[in-house]
Scaffold this motif. Structure first.
Motif, PDB file in Angstrom:
ATOM      1  N   GLU A 194      42.119  32.064  48.249  1.00  0.00           N
ATOM      2  CA  GLU A 194      42.719  33.341  48.628  1.00  0.00           C
ATOM      3  C   GLU A 194      41.671  34.132  49.400  1.00  0.00           C
ATOM      4  OE1 GLU A 194      44.318  35.342  45.184  1.00  0.00           O
ATOM      5  OE2 GLU A 194      45.366  33.533  44.485  1.00  0.00           O
ATOM      6  N   VAL A 195      42.102  35.130  50.135  1.00  0.00           N
ATOM      7  CA  VAL A 195      41.156  36.012  50.824  1.00  0.00           C
ATOM      8  C   VAL A 195      40.802  37.132  49.850  1.00  0.00           C
ATOM      9  CG1 VAL A 195      40.772  37.530  52.792  1.00  0.00           C
ATOM     10  CG2 VAL A 195      42.109  35.432  53.071  1.00  0.00           C
ATOM     11  N   ALA A 196      39.519  37.196  49.493  1.00  0.00           N
ATOM     12  CA  ALA A 196      39.064  38.084  48.423  1.00  0.00           C
ATOM     13  C   ALA A 196      39.504  39.531  48.633  1.00  0.00           C
ATOM     14  CB  ALA A 196      37.545  38.016  48.302  1.00  0.00           C
ATOM     15  N   LYS A 197      39.807  40.184  47.526  1.00  0.00           N
ATOM     16  CA  LYS A 197      40.192  41.592  47.544  1.00  0.00           C
ATOM     17  C   LYS A 197      39.112  42.387  46.825  1.00  0.00           C
ATOM     18  CE  LYS A 197      44.161  44.618  46.631  1.00  0.00           C
ATOM     19  NZ  LYS A 197      45.565  44.665  46.144  1.00  0.00           N
ATOM     20  N   TYR A 198      38.671  43.481  47.458  1.00  0.00           N
ATOM     21  CA  TYR A 198      37.578  44.279  46.907  1.00  0.00           C
ATOM     22  C   TYR A 198      38.060  45.685  46.562  1.00  0.00           C
ATOM     23  CZ  TYR A 198      34.838  40.490  48.889  1.00  0.00           C
ATOM     24  OH  TYR A 198      34.340  39.251  49.196  1.00  0.00           O
ATOM     25  N   ASN A 199      37.380  46.278  45.587  1.00  0.00           N
ATOM     26  CA  ASN A 199      37.730  47.638  45.181  1.00  0.00           C
ATOM     27  C   ASN A 199      37.274  48.671  46.198  1.00  0.00           C
ATOM     28  OD1 ASN A 199      38.878  46.814  42.738  1.00  0.00           O
ATOM     29  ND2 ASN A 199      36.893  46.818  41.710  1.00  0.00           N
ATOM     30  N   SER A 200      36.301  48.310  47.021  1.00  0.00           N
ATOM     31  CA  SER A 200      35.790  49.230  48.032  1.00  0.00           C
ATOM     32  C   SER A 200      35.281  48.436  49.218  1.00  0.00           C
ATOM     33  CB  SER A 200      34.652  50.094  47.460  1.00  0.00           C
ATOM     34  OG  SER A 200      33.499  49.297  47.231  1.00  0.00           O
ATOM     35  N   VAL A 201      35.122  49.105  50.334  1.00  0.00           N
ATOM     36  CA  VAL A 201      34.547  48.472  51.516  1.00  0.00           C
ATOM     37  C   VAL A 201      33.096  48.101  51.253  1.00  0.00           C
ATOM     38  CG1 VAL A 201      34.014  48.790  53.964  1.00  0.00           C
ATOM     39  CG2 VAL A 201      36.124  49.739  53.028  1.00  0.00           C
ATOM     40  N   GLN A 202      32.389  48.941  50.488  1.00  0.00           N
ATOM     41  CA  GLN A 202      30.995  48.646  50.174  1.00  0.00           C
ATOM     42  C   GLN A 202      30.856  47.319  49.437  1.00  0.00           C
ATOM     43  OE1 GLN A 202      28.538  50.836  51.297  1.00  0.00           O
ATOM     44  NE2 GLN A 202      27.212  49.082  50.902  1.00  0.00           N
ATOM     45  N   GLN A 203      31.774  47.031  48.535  1.00  0.00           N
ATOM     46  CA  GLN A 203      31.740  45.753  47.833  1.00  0.00           C
ATOM     47  C   GLN A 203      31.909  44.594  48.808  1.00  0.00           C
ATOM     48  OE1 GLN A 203      34.549  45.647  44.621  1.00  0.00           O
ATOM     49  NE2 GLN A 203      33.412  47.111  43.370  1.00  0.00           N
ATOM     50  N   SER A 204      32.761  44.779  49.801  1.00  0.00           N
ATOM     51  CA  SER A 204      32.962  43.743  50.814  1.00  0.00           C
ATOM     52  C   SER A 204      31.675  43.506  51.596  1.00  0.00           C
ATOM     53  CB  SER A 204      34.085  44.158  51.773  1.00  0.00           C
ATOM     54  OG  SER A 204      34.228  43.232  52.829  1.00  0.00           O
ATOM     55  N   ILE A 205      30.998  44.578  51.979  1.00  0.00           N
ATOM     56  CA  ILE A 205      29.747  44.455  52.720  1.00  0.00           C
ATOM     57  C   ILE A 205      28.690  43.779  51.852  1.00  0.00           C
ATOM     58  CG2 ILE A 205      27.872  45.728  53.859  1.00  0.00           C
ATOM     59  CD1 ILE A 205      29.954  47.910  54.525  1.00  0.00           C
ATOM     60  N   HIS A 206      28.619  44.188  50.597  1.00  0.00           N
ATOM     61  CA  HIS A 206      27.650  43.596  49.675  1.00  0.00           C
ATOM     62  C   HIS A 206      27.905  42.097  49.499  1.00  0.00           C
ATOM     63  CE1 HIS A 206      24.889  43.251  46.309  1.00  0.00           C
ATOM     64  NE2 HIS A 206      25.841  42.638  45.634  1.00  0.00           N
ATOM     65  N   ALA A 207      29.167  41.723  49.332  1.00  0.00           N
ATOM     66  CA  ALA A 207      29.505  40.313  49.165  1.00  0.00           C
ATOM     67  C   ALA A 207      29.129  39.501  50.399  1.00  0.00           C
ATOM     68  CB  ALA A 207      30.999  40.171  48.866  1.00  0.00           C
ATOM     69  N   TYR A 208      29.324  40.084  51.581  1.00  0.00           N
ATOM     70  CA  TYR A 208      28.938  39.408  52.827  1.00  0.00           C
ATOM     71  C   TYR A 208      27.435  39.171  52.865  1.00  0.00           C
ATOM     72  CZ  TYR A 208      27.464  39.084  57.693  1.00  0.00           C
ATOM     73  OH  TYR A 208      26.830  38.707  58.850  1.00  0.00           O
ATOM     74  N   PHE A 209      26.656  40.211  52.546  1.00  0.00           N
ATOM     75  CA  PHE A 209      25.201  40.063  52.542  1.00  0.00           C
ATOM     76  C   PHE A 209      24.766  38.959  51.588  1.00  0.00           C
ATOM     77  CE2 PHE A 209      24.764  43.807  55.054  1.00  0.00           C
ATOM     78  CZ  PHE A 209      23.430  43.925  55.440  1.00  0.00           C
ATOM     79  N   MET A 210      25.346  38.946  50.392  1.00  0.00           N
ATOM     80  CA  MET A 210      24.949  37.940  49.418  1.00  0.00           C
ATOM     81  C   MET A 210      25.375  36.546  49.861  1.00  0.00           C
ATOM     82  SD  MET A 210      23.246  39.725  47.360  1.00  0.00           S
ATOM     83  CE  MET A 210      22.838  38.402  46.224  1.00  0.00           C
ATOM     84  N   ASN A 211      26.506  36.452  50.495  1.00  0.00           N
ATOM     85  CA  ASN A 211      26.990  35.168  51.002  1.00  0.00           C
ATOM     86  C   ASN A 211      26.017  34.604  52.038  1.00  0.00           C
ATOM     87  OD1 ASN A 211      28.672  32.960  51.586  1.00  0.00           O
ATOM     88  ND2 ASN A 211      29.961  34.144  52.963  1.00  0.00           N
ATOM     89  N   VAL A 212      25.675  35.413  53.033  1.00  0.00           N
ATOM     90  CA  VAL A 212      24.784  34.961  54.098  1.00  0.00           C
ATOM     91  C   VAL A 212      23.380  34.672  53.564  1.00  0.00           C
ATOM     92  CG1 VAL A 212      23.635  35.679  56.238  1.00  0.00           C
ATOM     93  CG2 VAL A 212      26.081  36.106  55.926  1.00  0.00           C
ATOM     94  N   ASN A 213      22.939  35.442  52.583  1.00  0.00           N
ATOM     95  CA  ASN A 213      21.566  35.309  52.103  1.00  0.00           C
ATOM     96  C   ASN A 213      21.368  34.225  51.054  1.00  0.00           C
ATOM     97  OD1 ASN A 213      20.179  37.082  53.734  1.00  0.00           O
ATOM     98  ND2 ASN A 213      20.499  38.851  52.399  1.00  0.00           N
ATOM     99  N   ARG A 214      22.436  33.619  50.559  1.00  0.00           N
ATOM    100  CA  ARG A 214      22.212  32.589  49.543  1.00  0.00           C
ATOM    101  C   ARG A 214      23.027  31.312  49.739  1.00  0.00           C
ATOM    102  NH1 ARG A 214      25.234  35.571  44.467  1.00  0.00           N
ATOM    103  NH2 ARG A 214      27.338  35.332  45.272  1.00  0.00           N
ATOM    104  N   ASN A 215      24.095  31.358  50.524  1.00  0.00           N
ATOM    105  CA  ASN A 215      24.939  30.184  50.694  1.00  0.00           C
ATOM    106  C   ASN A 215      24.208  29.109  51.493  1.00  0.00           C
ATOM    107  OD1 ASN A 215      27.069  28.360  51.542  1.00  0.00           O
ATOM    108  ND2 ASN A 215      28.519  29.974  51.012  1.00  0.00           N
ATOM    109  N   LYS A 216      24.274  27.877  51.016  1.00  0.00           N
ATOM    110  CA  LYS A 216      23.596  26.771  51.684  1.00  0.00           C
ATOM    111  C   LYS A 216      24.048  26.620  53.139  1.00  0.00           C
ATOM    112  CE  LYS A 216      22.601  21.832  51.148  1.00  0.00           C
ATOM    113  NZ  LYS A 216      22.838  20.624  50.313  1.00  0.00           N
ATOM    114  N   ALA A 217      25.296  26.989  53.423  1.00  0.00           N
ATOM    115  CA  ALA A 217      25.839  26.839  54.770  1.00  0.00           C
ATOM    116  C   ALA A 217      25.070  27.662  55.800  1.00  0.00           C
ATOM    117  CB  ALA A 217      27.317  27.250  54.788  1.00  0.00           C
TER     118      ALA A 217
END
Length: 275
Positions: A194-217
């Motif tokens: 599913e396409v993730a749903k966030y409680n705030s835009v800030q959570q979306s930005i935070h999730a993006y940062f964590m994705n880019v900074n730790r995902n092996k891809a």
């Protein structure tokens, strides 16, 4: 005479087309721990939540004004994430110095375990070592505004997509637990993402940062950034943003075409975030 209505329609269709081709199998989490973290939006307890609901960008008919407002709205959220990361890097630097001086405290060890868990770099059973610090220095680092803002524009159709409007999701990020997000209308039969749903835009930005900074891809992006830091480059510059796009080839099923689009968008829209 140029037809503004047609221009706006074309503008939205192109961005939306990119959105639906993005995020293939390469973003599938590698283990259950990562899967659970994605379903939670990768939000840590002290993550800032300054940005809440999205403005009605689709109500702004003037394209230039929509772009300006879009970047203005998101930039403060990017600043918060980079500020958080700089504090983490400063703490890591002090901890490394303490470790090398033989003065590594129990408090340092506890923080290392927590931060390592967030960035998917487990502390060895024997405790932190130089290799752990080296890997963390690759992952715990800032992202340039232009990169984040342009990916958000590309993935959210400039804040007008269904996922941005209904789920505060500006980066097309997926989750893998039933009910964790919004089901894409064109999802293939048998697929469960599913396409993730966030409680705030800030959570979306935070999730993006964590994705880019730790995902092996996105290891390639982190290596490019590390090399630039070693050369004392400005990691927040538009030039760095252009360089880092080359590490996002796995962000989309479109591969190099996606990277090319991001680079073109950065060059074309620089005026809107430098005003």
């Amino acid at each position: 005479m140029h037809n503004k209505g047609i221009s706006i329609l074309f503008f939205g269709v192109i961005a939306g087309f990119s959105l639906y081709l993005t995020h293939g199998y390469m973003n599938e989490p590698e283990n259950e721990a990562e899967k659970a973290d994605y379903s939670l939006g990768a939000v840590i307890a002290d993550s800032p939540t300054t940005l809440s609901q999205s403005p009605e960008f689709n109500a702004i008919s003037d394209v230039a004004e929509r772009k300006r407002r879009f970047f203005e709205f998101l930039k403060k959220g990017v600043e918060l994430e980079n500020s958080r990361i700089l504090k983490e890097r400063a703490r890591l630097g002090k901890m490394r110095n303490d470790f090398e001086q033989g003065d590594f405290s129990a408090e340092d060890q506890s923080y290392a375990v927590r931060l390592g868990r967030l960035y998917s770099v487990a502390v060895p059973a024997t405790g932190v070592d130089i290799q752990w610090f080296d890997e963390m220095n690759h992952r715990v680092d800032v992202l340039p505004y232009a990169l984040v803002l342009i990916q958000a524009a590309n993935e959210s159709a400039w804040g007008t997509s269904r996922f941005a409007r209904e789920g505060n999701n500006y980066f097309g990020q997926w989750c893998y637990t039933s009910g964790c997000g919004l089901v894409p209308r064109g999802r293939p039969a048998g697929a469960t993402y599913e396409v993730a749903k966030y409680n705030s835009v800030q959570q979306s930005i935070h999730a993006y940062f964590m994705n880019v900074n730790r995902n092996k891809a996105y290891e390639a992006l982190r290596n490019i950034r590390f090399d630039l830091r070693q050369k004392h480059a400005d990691l927040l510059s538009d030039q760095t943003a252009l360089a880092l796009t080359n590490g996002l080839i796995k962000y989309s099923q479109r591969g190099q075409a996606y990277v090319d689009d991001l680079q073109a968008m950065i060059k074309r829209n620089e005026q809107y975030w430098t005003q």
